[in-house]
Design a protein around this motif. Structure first.
Motif, PDB file in Angstrom:
ATOM      1  N   GLU A  14      78.386  12.754  61.677  1.00 16.19           N
ATOM      2  CA  GLU A  14      78.632  13.978  60.907  1.00 16.19           C
ATOM      3  C   GLU A  14      78.964  13.671  59.446  1.00 16.19           C
ATOM      4  O   GLU A  14      78.536  14.387  58.555  1.00 16.19           O
ATOM      5  CB  GLU A  14      79.772  14.789  61.526  1.00 16.19           C
ATOM      6  N   MET A  17      75.816  13.016  57.694  1.00 16.34           N
ATOM      7  CA  MET A  17      75.065  14.250  57.462  1.00 16.34           C
ATOM      8  C   MET A  17      75.710  15.101  56.381  1.00 16.34           C
ATOM      9  O   MET A  17      75.018  15.740  55.595  1.00 16.34           O
ATOM     10  CB  MET A  17      74.936  15.023  58.761  1.00 16.34           C
ATOM     11  N   THR A  20      74.764  13.998  52.912  1.00 19.67           N
ATOM     12  CA  THR A  20      73.378  14.260  52.507  1.00 19.67           C
ATOM     13  C   THR A  20      73.155  15.768  52.565  1.00 19.67           C
ATOM     14  O   THR A  20      72.768  16.304  53.586  1.00 19.67           O
ATOM     15  CB  THR A  20      72.384  13.542  53.438  1.00 19.67           C
ATOM     16  N   GLY A  22      72.022  19.535  52.550  1.00 17.30           N
ATOM     17  CA  GLY A  22      70.794  20.190  52.978  1.00 17.30           C
ATOM     18  C   GLY A  22      70.831  21.661  52.617  1.00 17.30           C
ATOM     19  O   GLY A  22      71.563  22.082  51.710  1.00 17.30           O
ATOM     20  N   GLU A  77      61.540  22.973  65.511  1.00 10.52           N
ATOM     21  CA  GLU A  77      61.267  22.065  64.401  1.00 10.52           C
ATOM     22  C   GLU A  77      60.342  22.703  63.365  1.00 10.52           C
ATOM     23  O   GLU A  77      60.605  22.647  62.163  1.00 10.52           O
ATOM     24  CB  GLU A  77      60.592  20.805  64.953  1.00 10.52           C
ATOM     25  N   ASN A 122      71.767  28.187  58.692  1.00 12.90           N
ATOM     26  CA  ASN A 122      72.238  27.176  59.632  1.00 12.90           C
ATOM     27  C   ASN A 122      71.345  27.093  60.861  1.00 12.90           C
ATOM     28  O   ASN A 122      70.997  25.998  61.304  1.00 12.90           O
ATOM     29  CB  ASN A 122      73.677  27.442  60.036  1.00 12.90           C
ATOM     30  N   ASN A 125      68.182  25.247  60.171  1.00 10.89           N
ATOM     31  CA  ASN A 125      68.353  23.926  59.573  1.00 10.89           C
ATOM     32  C   ASN A 125      67.981  22.859  60.608  1.00 10.89           C
ATOM     33  O   ASN A 125      68.706  22.667  61.577  1.00 10.89           O
ATOM     34  CB  ASN A 125      69.804  23.761  59.122  1.00 10.89           C
ATOM     35  N   LYS A 127      68.203  19.719  60.562  1.00 18.84           N
ATOM     36  CA  LYS A 127      69.203  18.651  60.661  1.00 18.84           C
ATOM     37  C   LYS A 127      70.281  19.029  61.677  1.00 18.84           C
ATOM     38  O   LYS A 127      70.688  18.207  62.498  1.00 18.84           O
ATOM     39  CB  LYS A 127      69.820  18.437  59.272  1.00 18.84           C
ATOM     40  N   ILE A 128      70.703  20.266  61.674  1.00 24.92           N
ATOM     41  CA  ILE A 128      71.723  20.727  62.613  1.00 24.92           C
ATOM     42  C   ILE A 128      71.133  20.836  64.018  1.00 24.92           C
ATOM     43  O   ILE A 128      71.778  20.474  65.002  1.00 24.92           O
ATOM     44  CB  ILE A 128      72.308  22.086  62.164  1.00 24.92           C
ATOM     45  N   LEU A 130      68.784  19.045  65.291  1.00 24.22           N
ATOM     46  CA  LEU A 130      68.701  17.687  65.827  1.00 24.22           C
ATOM     47  C   LEU A 130      70.067  17.173  66.246  1.00 24.22           C
ATOM     48  O   LEU A 130      70.209  16.542  67.289  1.00 24.22           O
ATOM     49  CB  LEU A 130      68.088  16.737  64.797  1.00 24.22           C
ATOM     50  N   LEU A 131      71.073  17.440  65.436  1.00 23.57           N
ATOM     51  CA  LEU A 131      72.410  16.957  65.758  1.00 23.57           C
ATOM     52  C   LEU A 131      72.897  17.520  67.089  1.00 23.57           C
ATOM     53  O   LEU A 131      73.302  16.778  67.975  1.00 23.57           O
ATOM     54  CB  LEU A 131      73.409  17.316  64.656  1.00 23.57           C
ATOM     55  N   PRO A 164      77.048  20.421  57.020  1.00 25.63           N
ATOM     56  CA  PRO A 164      75.925  19.623  56.549  1.00 25.63           C
ATOM     57  C   PRO A 164      74.765  20.473  56.128  1.00 25.63           C
ATOM     58  O   PRO A 164      74.554  21.530  56.608  1.00 25.63           O
ATOM     59  CB  PRO A 164      75.546  18.748  57.718  1.00 25.63           C
TER      60      PRO A 164
END
Length: 164
Positions: A14, A17, A20, A22, A77, A122, A125, A127-128, A130-131, A164
């Motif tokens: 975290e 992330m 970086t 986003g 995605e 959010n 996103n 990135k979130i 995937l997390l 993130p």
């Protein structure tokens, strides 16, 4: 109780992330700059609800769904990629501007719109996604009966780093 190793792993990921930035960070910073601290906090409330949505989905077995139906993850995605492309086009198109560029003509929007924009930013996103869908379950102890509590502890640790 969640293990210290799991807390450390989630916190480390975290932190990386959060460092970086986003779409969430761009949205929150640009609204706070344009409309003030209150607007940024309302938008942050929307992103926090987005985190809760991903958390509930992860606790309910979203990653298992993605393994069983790979096209479902592809849809998430691609939807996120299209949204990021839309945001990028808004900045790169002729006459487009950076969300951080000072401007006096940025229209103020209602609290409901700020909240929903934070939530949508959010939820779209990648990135979130995937997390919470792929990485967070790796830190869960599958032998524990209270998987939801374990997942909540991991996400709570991670979300404490910020948006993130």
């Amino acid at each position: 109780m969640i293990s210290l190793a799991a807390v450390g792993g989630v916190a480390l990921v975290e932190l990386g992330m959060a460092l970086t930035p986003g779409p969430n960070m761009i949205h929150l910073a640009s609204r706070a700059i344009a409309q003030g601290r209150r607007a940024g906090l309302v938008g942050l409330g929307g992103t926090a609800v987005g985190f809760v949505c991903y958390l509930v989905a992860a606790a309910a077995g979203l990653s298992a769904l993605f393994v069983a139906v790979p096209v479902a993850f592809l849809v998430v995605e691609l939807t996120g990629a299209v949204y990021l492309g839309f945001l990028a086009w808004g900045m790169l198109k002729p006459g487009g501007r950076s969300p951080f560029a000072p401007a006096s003509d940025v229209p103020s929007v209602s609290d409901a719109r700020l909240f929903s924009m934070g939530l949508l930013t959010n939820l779209l996103n990648p990135k979130i996604a995937l997390l919470y869908a792929a990485l967070l379950p790796q830190f869960l102890d599958r032998r524990r009966v209270r998987r939801g509590r374990n997942c909540c502890s991991s996400a709570g640790c991670g979300s404490s780093w910020g948006s993130p």
